[in-house]
Design an enzyme around this catalytic site. Structure first.
Site, PDB file in Angstrom:
ATOM      1  CG  ASP A   1      -0.328   4.607  -6.094  1.00 16.78           C
ATOM      2  OD1 ASP A   1      -0.285   3.407  -5.793  1.00 16.78           O
ATOM      3  OD2 ASP A   1      -1.035   5.444  -5.488  1.00 16.78           O
TER       4      ASP A   1
ATOM      5  N   GLY B   1       0.801  -1.231   0.000  1.00 17.66           N
ATOM      6  CA  GLY B   1       0.000   0.000   0.000  1.00 17.66           C
ATOM      7  C   GLY B   1       0.828   1.272   0.000  1.00 17.66           C
ATOM      8  CG  LEU B   2       3.800   1.862   2.377  1.00 16.78           C
ATOM      9  CD1 LEU B   2       5.041   1.776   3.256  1.00 16.78           C
ATOM     10  CD2 LEU B   2       2.844   2.935   2.902  1.00 16.78           C
TER      11      LEU B   2
HETATM   12  N1  LIG Z   1      11.406  -3.430  -6.049  1.00 17.63           N
HETATM   13  C1  LIG Z   1      10.614  -4.191  -6.824  1.00 17.63           C
HETATM   14  N2  LIG Z   1      11.141  -5.196  -7.575  1.00 17.63           N
HETATM   15  C2  LIG Z   1      10.347  -5.953  -8.378  1.00 17.63           C
HETATM   16  N3  LIG Z   1       9.007  -5.799  -8.493  1.00 17.63           N
HETATM   17  C3  LIG Z   1       8.430  -4.815  -7.758  1.00 17.63           C
HETATM   18  C4  LIG Z   1       9.196  -3.968  -6.895  1.00 17.63           C
HETATM   19  N4  LIG Z   1       8.330  -3.099  -6.283  1.00 17.63           N
HETATM   20  C5  LIG Z   1       7.102  -3.384  -6.770  1.00 17.63           C
HETATM   21  N5  LIG Z   1       7.152  -4.416  -7.624  1.00 17.63           N
HETATM   22  C6  LIG Z   1       5.992  -4.990  -8.345  1.00 17.63           C
HETATM   23  O1  LIG Z   1       4.820  -4.341  -7.864  1.00 17.63           O
HETATM   24  C7  LIG Z   1       3.923  -5.304  -7.256  1.00 17.63           C
HETATM   25  C8  LIG Z   1       3.259  -4.688  -6.018  1.00 17.63           C
HETATM   26  O2  LIG Z   1       2.373  -3.691  -6.504  1.00 17.63           O
HETATM   27  P1  LIG Z   1       0.982  -3.378  -5.728  1.00 17.63           P
HETATM   28  O3  LIG Z   1       0.209  -4.636  -5.584  1.00 17.63           O
HETATM   29  O4  LIG Z   1       0.350  -2.244  -6.406  1.00 17.63           O
HETATM   30  O5  LIG Z   1       1.457  -2.968  -4.264  1.00 17.63           O
HETATM   31  P2  LIG Z   1       1.983  -1.541  -3.740  1.00 17.63           P
HETATM   32  O6  LIG Z   1       0.970  -1.128  -2.739  1.00 17.63           O
HETATM   33  O7  LIG Z   1       3.331  -1.838  -3.130  1.00 17.63           O
HETATM   34  O8  LIG Z   1       2.069  -0.597  -4.929  1.00 17.63           O
HETATM   35  C9  LIG Z   1       4.829  -6.472  -6.887  1.00 17.63           C
HETATM   36  O9  LIG Z   1       4.049  -7.678  -6.848  1.00 17.63           O
HETATM   37  C10 LIG Z   1       5.823  -6.493  -8.026  1.00 17.63           C
HETATM   38  O10 LIG Z   1       5.261  -7.115  -9.180  1.00 17.63           O
HETATM   39  C1  LIG Z   2      -6.390   1.850  -4.414  1.00 15.98           C
HETATM   40  C2  LIG Z   2      -5.688   2.946  -5.184  1.00 15.98           C
HETATM   41  O1  LIG Z   2      -6.420   4.167  -5.026  1.00 15.98           O
HETATM   42  C3  LIG Z   2      -4.271   3.129  -4.670  1.00 15.98           C
HETATM   43  C4  LIG Z   2      -3.423   1.848  -4.764  1.00 15.98           C
HETATM   44  O2  LIG Z   2      -2.271   1.978  -3.942  1.00 15.98           O
HETATM   45  P1  LIG Z   2      -1.232   0.738  -3.760  1.00 15.98           P
HETATM   46  O3  LIG Z   2      -0.924   0.163  -5.145  1.00 15.98           O
HETATM   47  O4  LIG Z   2      -1.907  -0.304  -2.886  1.00 15.98           O
HETATM   48  O5  LIG Z   2      -0.018   1.357  -3.106  1.00 15.98           O
HETATM   49  C5  LIG Z   2      -5.693   2.541  -6.671  1.00 15.98           C
HETATM   50  C6  LIG Z   2      -5.318   3.706  -7.592  1.00 15.98           C
HETATM   51  O6  LIG Z   2      -5.555   4.868  -7.240  1.00 15.98           O
HETATM   52  O7  LIG Z   2      -4.783   3.393  -8.664  1.00 15.98           O
HETATM   53 MG   LIG Z   3       0.691  -0.207  -6.413  1.00 14.52          MG
END
Ligand SMILES: Nc1ncnc2c1ncn2[C@@H]1O[C@H](COP(=O)(O)OP(=O)(O)O)[C@@H](O)[C@H]1O
Ligand SMILES: C[C@@](O)(CCOP(=O)(O)O)CC(=O)O
Ligand SMILES: [Mg+2]
Length: 386
Positions: free
Chosen positions: A202, A137-138
């Site tokens: 994001d 989520g970051l």
């Molecule tokens: N440092 C990294 N190295 C490789 N893949 C990454 C990295 N950071 C993010 N990802 C990719 O992004 C995905 C997570 O994205 P998401 O589900 O949107 O979570 P978040 O909240 O961290 O954005 C991971 O499963 C991977 O595919």
């Molecule tokens: C849920 C949402 O509002 C943010 C997603 O954040 P994250 O990929 O979980 O860090 C989706 C978006 O805005 O694209």
């Molecule tokens: Mg994300």
């Protein structure tokens, strides 16, 4: 113009917290986000082996993989005619070919951006390292995409501005605004592979940094005076979840029950806009108590709407909300929810002893937390002398 043909490029891009408006922002409402001091760093080193080396230490079991660039060029839908100055979505047929090539979602995103921007005419070793928890989520996915795009465009000397002094600099710094917009738009195409229907908040906050309001219709607007000196504790539930699945769930619920969900989304939009009003009031009168009271209430409201109405809560989040509430603090999920991270508003005068008491109670329940620093610069690019 000095070419980066033989230079190693280093990029870092921040993660983010969403203060208010996650998910609602996908439904065309207003959200507020701020960059974090936790960043993803990527290095791009040319090699003379006609190969791509990809090092992803943050992805379990991936490690380092290598391919011949010819392996990609022979794919039936390899993108040969895309103008790198005109970002477009990944061709669905190419996306399917990449899935068959390697079935790891994040790698499709990387390979789409690498093949599209380099045409596989530049052999490189590309190594990632992230201080962000992945999938929590970051905004790790956005920092991943922004890092790729900023680094590849620099390595290939592709500049939306034609190559201004700021963008051609070798020392660490932000590219110019035209180049940032190009990086942001290509990163959004990467996020679309990750999430399906990202709002774009994001990648915007990872690109531009600081704190911004965002709507899909009008894009981002930097909060000029920045976020007031709020103290924010981030706690990781360590519950993994899929942003794509959670976002799809909210979209489907809003389509199935518009009369119930539209008012919820409108109220979240009001909360985001009221937050800006409260920030402006604080910048005028420096009345921190009024700021704190309003923020505490809006945190509670947004959390309950996300959990009770959008259905993106989780029992681990409820546990943290309850623990922090018992000590007089207010907490909401940040990002897609369903686990991941939450943010807790500390008081301006929260003592170290009070903070340690809170952290210890969270640790007793299996959660790790840390005080966030928000408002960091966006993407930074530098040339590492070989
Ligand atoms: N440092 C990294 N190295 C490789 N893949 C990454 C990295 N950071 C993010 N990802 C990719 O992004 C995905 C997570 O994205 P998401 O589900 O949107 O979570 P978040 O909240 O961290 O954005 C991971 O499963 C991977 O595919
Ligand atoms: C849920 C949402 O509002 C943010 C997603 O954040 P994250 O990929 O979980 O860090 C989706 C978006 O805005 O694209
Ligand atoms: Mg994300």
């Amino acid at each position: 113009m000095i070419s980066n043909d033989n230079n190693t490029i280093q990029v870092s891009a921040p993660g983010k917290i969403i203060l208010f408006g996650e998910h609602a922002v996908v439904l065309e409402k207003t959200a507020i986000a701020a960059s974090l001091s936790l960043r993803t760093t990527v290095t791009f080193t040319p090699n003379d082996k006609n190969r791509l080396l990809l090092d992803l230490p943050d992805i379990p079991d991936f490690g380092i993989k290598e391919w011949s660039l010819d392996d990609f060029k022979k794919l039936g839908h390899f993108p040969t005619d895309i103008d790198p100055l005109k970002p477009i979505e990944c061709n669905q047929d190419f996306a399917k070919e990449l899935t068959n090539f390697i079935d790891i979602k994040g790698i499709h995103t990387f390979l789409f951006l690498f093949c599209t921007l380099t045409k596989c005419n530049k052999a490189m070793d590309i190594r990632f390292s992230s201080a962000l928890p992945i999938g929590a989520g970051l905004g790790s996915s956005a920092s991943f995409c922004v890092g790729i795009c900023a680094g590849l465009l620099k390595a290939l000397d592709i500049y939306a501005c034609g190559g201004c002094e700021q963008c051609k600099s070798t020392s660490e710094g932000q590219p110019c605004n035209q180049q940032l917009n190009l990086i942001n738009q290509w990163s959004l195409q990467g996020e679309k592979i990750m999430h399906g229907t990202p709002s774009g908040i994001d990648n915007a906050v990872s690109t531009f940094g600081k704190a911004l309001t965002f709507t899909r219709k009008n894009g981002y607007s930097v909060i000029e005076n920045g976020i007031p000196p709020l103290r924010i504790l981030i706690t990781n539930t360590k519950v993994s979840r899929s942003t794509k699945t959670l976002v799809e769930g909210v979209i489907n619920r809003s389509k199935q029950f518009p009369t119930l969900i539209d008012p919820v989304s409108n109220l979240i939009d009001t909360i985001s806009k009221q937050c800006i009003t409260v920030f402006d009031q604080y910048h005028q009168d420096k009345d921190y108590d009024r700021l704190q009271t309003a923020m505490d209430l809006m945190f509670d409201m947004n959390q309950h709407l996300l959990s009770g109405c959008y259905g993106v809560g989780h029992s681990s989040i409820d546990t943290i909300v309850s623990i922090t509430k018992s000590l007089g603090f207010h907490t909401k999920l940040t990002g897609a929810g369903g686990g991941g991270c939450v943010i807790t508003l500390l008081k301006r005068d929260t003592t170290d002893d009070q903070l340690n008491q809170l952290k210890n109670k969270l640790v007793e329940s299996g959660f790790e937390s840390w005080e966030a620093t928000v408002g960091d610069p966006g993407v930074l690019v530098s040339v590492i002398p070989n």
